[in-house]
Design a protein around this motif. Structure first.
Motif, short mmCIF file in Angstrom:
data_model
loop_
_atom_site.label_atom_id
_atom_site.label_comp_id
_atom_site.label_asym_id
_atom_site.label_seq_id
_atom_site.Cartn_x
_atom_site.Cartn_y
_atom_site.Cartn_z
N ASN A 346 4.28 -1.24 -4.09
CA ASN A 346 3.72 -2.74 -3.08
C ASN A 346 4.79 -3.33 -4.40
O ASN A 346 4.06 -4.86 -4.69
CB ASN A 346 2.60 -3.33 -2.19
N GLY A 347 4.69 -2.84 -5.48
CA GLY A 347 4.72 -3.47 -7.21
C GLY A 347 5.22 -4.37 -6.44
O GLY A 347 5.34 -5.71 -7.74
N TRP A 348 6.16 -4.79 -6.36
CA TRP A 348 7.56 -5.88 -6.14
C TRP A 348 6.10 -7.61 -5.67
O TRP A 348 6.65 -8.67 -6.26
CB TRP A 348 8.40 -5.81 -5.05
N ARG A 349 5.06 -6.64 -5.20
CA ARG A 349 4.41 -7.85 -5.05
C ARG A 349 3.61 -8.65 -6.70
O ARG A 349 3.56 -9.66 -6.45
CB ARG A 349 3.29 -7.68 -3.91
N TRP A 404 -0.30 -0.09 8.88
CA TRP A 404 -0.50 -1.03 7.79
C TRP A 404 -0.47 -1.98 6.85
O TRP A 404 0.49 -2.74 7.43
CB TRP A 404 -1.21 -0.02 6.44
N SER A 405 -1.63 -3.15 6.80
CA SER A 405 -1.27 -4.21 5.58
C SER A 405 -1.75 -4.58 4.73
O SER A 405 -2.25 -2.92 4.18
CB SER A 405 -1.69 -5.09 7.07
N PHE A 411 -7.37 -6.74 -9.63
CA PHE A 411 -5.93 -5.43 -10.61
C PHE A 411 -5.04 -4.93 -9.58
O PHE A 411 -4.44 -5.13 -10.24
CB PHE A 411 -6.90 -4.97 -10.91
N ARG A 412 -5.37 -4.80 -8.24
CA ARG A 412 -4.46 -3.69 -7.64
C ARG A 412 -3.97 -4.59 -5.89
O ARG A 412 -5.14 -5.32 -6.30
CB ARG A 412 -4.73 -2.66 -7.56
N MET A 413 -2.90 -3.30 -5.61
CA MET A 413 -2.96 -3.93 -4.47
C MET A 413 -2.82 -2.75 -3.86
O MET A 413 -3.44 -1.84 -3.76
CB MET A 413 -1.15 -3.88 -4.23
N GLY A 414 -3.54 -2.79 -2.18
CA GLY A 414 -4.44 -1.77 -1.77
C GLY A 414 -4.20 -2.12 0.31
O GLY A 414 -2.57 -2.61 -0.33
#
Length: 438
Positions: A346-349, A404-405, A411-414
């Motif tokens: 999900n780094g593009w987010r 998963w969603s 600071f991060r995406m989970g």
């Protein structure tokens, strides 16, 4: 000037009471053009431009019955024979492509009156000699998602799936060709008629149409594409060996429909045959502006294509700032990959966080087509709806990435477990127009 007309038939054994046809008019010898199975009278359009004047060209849509009832080869032959008698065609030239060739041979084999009315015969990748249905026809008779006639409602996409099997080079399938074929598929009942006719052939005992030399005494021209993937080119030589007064012309780099794929070359061969021009006679060089040596533009283009060699410098014909920037950017990414750098999930987010801070879901768009023929056709809309939801549920269960969603943090995406799935149901009518969404 060519006109479209409709003719009422009487005394036919096949379904249908009339035949629509295009008629160029004139008092010349009639040339009856019989199209192939999944084709229409318009498929002869590209060829007409290269045929000689002084003839009356007739293009009937003999296959359509309008009610979706099966029409076998005897019924189709009887329908065309009735058409010829109704217009009192004499000294005619029979031109049959694929199924049209089998229809022409069936008429000449069984109808003495048609033999007397026929002066010449032209067979273009004609069917019927092997005594079995091509795999293409069997595919069109099957009630499965692999059938191009059932796979998609869009006519142009269906036309592409049909044409790609008959053409030697897919790049020759132009948007104009797709539009012309799609117009034929939009006719009311045409898909049902094609499927019913395919079923009629596959569920009947189709015997080989071995021509009787005593009944085929007229001059015959046999045209065949070497790249035909529906009817092998070996059948062309078998036709030539059986029909005494026949000549064979094989078209290289051509598929199942030479009249569409190579109309100029096919028209030249047919013109020579109709005008009694010897095959080995020297033809005058065609003058084409900007072309050296008298060769046609197509011949010059094909020669350049054969001599063309791919080089790295030709991968991008015209360099620009945007092209150079993209090339350098890709090389930088490749260098970073070699250094061991990897993109986070999900780094593009993160790069588009301004927009995606309010976006908490991962959307997956899937398209399902209900297979009505597995377990029987559903009788009600509710039954069809239930079956489609079951298929969709099974798809979701079998793909773990849909469980998963995205869960954005400071600071991060989970990610978080998804316990429920929203389903939107869109209803379309037979024409493909959206009716409602639930």
């Amino acid at each position: 000037m060519e006109e479209y007309r409709s003719l009422e038939l009487t005394g036919t054994t096949g379904p249908g009471e009339g035949v629509g046809y295009f008629d160029s008019g004139g008092s010349g010898a009639p040339v009856l053009l019989l199209h192939g199975f999944v084709e229409f009278p318009a498929s002869w359009g590209p060829l007409l431009e290269f045929l000689p004047e002084g003839f009356r060209y007739l293009r009937p849509d003999y296959r359509m019955s309008g009610d979706g009832e099966p029409a076998g080869l005897p019924e189709l032959a009887a329908r065309v024979a009735a058409f010829c008698r109704r217009l009192d065609l004499r000294e005619m030239v029979l031109v049959g492509h694929s199924l049209g060739g089998a229809v022409a041979l069936q008429m000449l084999e069984l109808d003495a009156d048609i033999r007397e009315r026929t002066a010449r015969l032209i067979l273009i990748d004609a069917a019927g000699l092997s005594g079995k249905n091509p795999e293409y026809v069997e595919l069109l008779s099957q009630p499965t998602a692999g059938n191009p006639l059932l796979r998609f409602p869009d006519e142009e996409l269906t036309a592409y799936l049909l044409l790609r099997r008959s053409w030697h080079r897919e790049e020759g399938i132009t948007p104009e060709l797709l539009t012309r074929c799609a117009e034929g598929l939009r006719q009311p009942g045409v898909r049902d008629s094609l499927i019913a006719t395919a079923c009629g052939f596959c569920h009947s005992d189709l015997l080989p149409l071995w021509p009787d030399p005593a009944k085929l005494k007229m001059p015959t021209l046999i045209l065949w594409g070497t790249g035909d993937r529906i009817l092998a080119v070996e059948d062309a030589y078998r036709y030539r060996d059986v029909i005494a007064d026949s000549e064979l012309a094989v078209l290289p780099d051509c598929g199942h429909a030479p009249q569409e794929e190579l109309p100029e070359e096919t028209g030249r061969l047919i013109s020579d045959f109709l005008l009694d021009v010897p095959r080995d006679a020297a033809r005058p060089a065609e003058k084409t502006e900007g072309v050296e040596g008298g060769a046609t533009l197509r011949e010059r283009s094909m020669e350049q294509f054969r001599r063309y060699q791919l080089k790295m410098s030709r991968l991008v014909d015209r360099w620009s700032f945007g092209t150079a920037f993209l090339f350098v950017f890709i090389k930088i990414l490749q260098f970073l990959k070699k250094l061991g750098m990897r993109a986070n999930e999900n780094g593009w987010r993160k790069a588009t966080g301004i927009f995606l801070r309010n976006e908490y879901s991962k959307f997956v768009l899937s398209c399902f087509r209900l297979n009505y023929y597995t377990g029987g056709r559903p009788r009600t809309h509710e039954e069809a709806r239930r079956r489609l939801i079951e298929n969709l549920a099974e798809y979701i269960r079998s793909h773990s990435q849909l469980h998963w969603s995205a869960n954005p943090g400071v600071f991060r995406m989970g990610r978080a477990k998804v316990w429920f799935t929203d389903i939107a149901e869109a209803l379309y009518d037979r024409s493909g127009e959206l009716q409602k969404i639930e």
